[in-house]
Design a protein around this motif. Structure first.
Motif, mmCIF file in Angstrom:
data_model
loop_
_atom_site.group_PDB
_atom_site.id
_atom_site.type_symbol
_atom_site.label_atom_id
_atom_site.label_comp_id
_atom_site.label_asym_id
_atom_site.label_seq_id
_atom_site.Cartn_x
_atom_site.Cartn_y
_atom_site.Cartn_z
ATOM 1 N N MET A 63 -0.631 13.149 5.248
ATOM 2 C CA MET A 63 0.136 13.915 6.228
ATOM 3 C C MET A 63 0.599 15.195 5.548
ATOM 4 S SD MET A 63 2.484 10.986 8.071
ATOM 5 C CE MET A 63 3.156 10.300 6.552
ATOM 6 N N PRO A 64 0.758 16.267 6.324
ATOM 7 C CA PRO A 64 1.272 17.504 5.724
ATOM 8 C C PRO A 64 2.722 17.323 5.285
ATOM 9 C CG PRO A 64 0.992 17.748 8.102
ATOM 10 C CD PRO A 64 0.466 16.406 7.734
ATOM 11 N N GLY A 65 3.133 18.132 4.341
ATOM 12 C CA GLY A 65 4.486 17.982 3.799
ATOM 13 C C GLY A 65 4.509 16.774 2.878
ATOM 14 N N MET A 66 5.395 15.851 3.146
ATOM 15 C CA MET A 66 5.493 14.631 2.342
ATOM 16 C C MET A 66 4.410 13.650 2.796
ATOM 17 S SD MET A 66 8.670 11.899 2.094
ATOM 18 C CE MET A 66 9.804 12.998 1.274
ATOM 19 N N SER A 67 3.606 13.185 1.854
ATOM 20 C CA SER A 67 2.562 12.223 2.201
ATOM 21 C C SER A 67 3.171 10.837 2.379
ATOM 22 C CB SER A 67 1.498 12.170 1.097
ATOM 23 O OG SER A 67 2.001 11.462 -0.033
ATOM 24 N N GLY A 68 2.388 9.948 2.936
ATOM 25 C CA GLY A 68 2.848 8.572 3.082
ATOM 26 C C GLY A 68 3.128 7.918 1.738
ATOM 27 N N LEU A 69 2.324 8.248 0.728
ATOM 28 C CA LEU A 69 2.549 7.686 -0.609
ATOM 29 C C LEU A 69 3.841 8.213 -1.224
ATOM 30 C CD1 LEU A 69 -1.055 7.680 -2.134
ATOM 31 C CD2 LEU A 69 0.265 5.728 -1.280
ATOM 32 N N GLU A 70 4.169 9.478 -0.940
ATOM 33 C CA GLU A 70 5.431 10.040 -1.436
ATOM 34 C C GLU A 70 6.623 9.455 -0.679
ATOM 35 O OE1 GLU A 70 3.833 14.459 -2.759
ATOM 36 O OE2 GLU A 70 4.314 14.075 -0.660
ATOM 37 N N MET A 71 6.418 9.155 0.595
ATOM 38 C CA MET A 71 7.477 8.590 1.414
ATOM 39 C C MET A 71 7.785 7.133 1.050
ATOM 40 S SD MET A 71 7.418 7.846 5.521
ATOM 41 C CE MET A 71 6.274 6.475 5.325
ATOM 42 N N LEU A 72 6.780 6.419 0.614
ATOM 43 C CA LEU A 72 6.880 4.977 0.385
ATOM 44 C C LEU A 72 8.042 4.554 -0.514
ATOM 45 C CD1 LEU A 72 5.637 2.300 1.147
ATOM 46 C CD2 LEU A 72 3.883 2.683 -0.579
ATOM 47 N N PRO A 73 8.246 5.155 -1.693
ATOM 48 C CA PRO A 73 9.393 4.747 -2.513
ATOM 49 C C PRO A 73 10.735 4.996 -1.832
ATOM 50 C CG PRO A 73 7.859 6.068 -3.811
ATOM 51 C CD PRO A 73 7.405 6.128 -2.386
ATOM 52 N N GLU A 74 10.810 6.073 -1.034
ATOM 53 C CA GLU A 74 12.043 6.368 -0.291
ATOM 54 C C GLU A 74 12.321 5.278 0.739
ATOM 55 O OE1 GLU A 74 14.326 8.931 -0.413
ATOM 56 O OE2 GLU A 74 13.347 9.549 -2.271
ATOM 57 N N VAL A 75 11.281 4.873 1.453
ATOM 58 C CA VAL A 75 11.434 3.810 2.452
ATOM 59 C C VAL A 75 11.851 2.511 1.775
ATOM 60 C CG1 VAL A 75 10.190 2.351 4.102
ATOM 61 C CG2 VAL A 75 9.820 4.813 4.106
ATOM 62 N N ARG A 76 11.209 2.186 0.686
ATOM 63 C CA ARG A 76 11.511 0.924 -0.017
ATOM 64 C C ARG A 76 12.949 0.933 -0.541
ATOM 65 N NH1 ARG A 76 9.595 -2.114 2.300
ATOM 66 N NH2 ARG A 76 10.051 -3.672 0.767
ATOM 67 N N ALA A 77 13.438 2.095 -0.980
ATOM 68 C CA ALA A 77 14.812 2.195 -1.480
ATOM 69 C C ALA A 77 15.821 2.051 -0.341
ATOM 70 C CB ALA A 77 15.012 3.535 -2.195
#
Length: 129
Positions: A63-77
């Motif tokens: 995805m543009p901007g933050m990728s799903g892989l970059e988002m994943l640690p944020e979601v998990r936290a």
């Protein structure tokens, strides 16, 4: 109790596809499905589910901007209680390993096997009951 599945994908036609695939479940109000067009929007959405019980997050990786892989640690936290399944057109071993290392429960490749995805949602519904 209203249960929620959040789909994160920047392609608007994915919402149409998911709504078509799960139309009977949505009409029967077995669960609701919400859509976020970006990782940032998803992070905002998981912070306020409006009284709904979030049982699963399905997220595209590219995805543009933050990728799903970059988002994943944020979601998990922020929501370690909610499983995340990543979706990608590129299911190579490195992407799979990165997704799992960052906290994804599974990685599905496009085209999505909606039968398999239905089983995942059914399992979450049973756990939430």
């Amino acid at each position: 109790m209203t249960v929620l599945v959040l789909v994160v994908d920047d392609e608007p036609d994915m919402e149409v596809l998911f709504r078509q695939q799960f139309r009977r479940d949505l009409r029967a109000q077995r669960f609701t499905m919400d859509f976020a067009g970006s990782a940032a929007e998803a992070l905002t959405r998981i912070a306020d589910t409006g009284g709904q019980t979030l049982i699963l997050i399905l997220s595209d990786i590219n995805m543009p901007g933050m990728s799903g892989l970059e988002m994943l640690p944020e979601v998990r936290a922020r929501r370690p209680d909610v499983p995340v399944i990543m979706i990608t057109a590129y299911g190579d071993a490195e992407t799979r390993k990165t997704a799992l290392d960052r906290g994804a429960e599974r990685l599905l490749t496009k085209p999505i096997d909606f039968g398999q995805l239905r089983q995942e949602i059914e399992a979450r519904l049973e756990q939430a009951a």
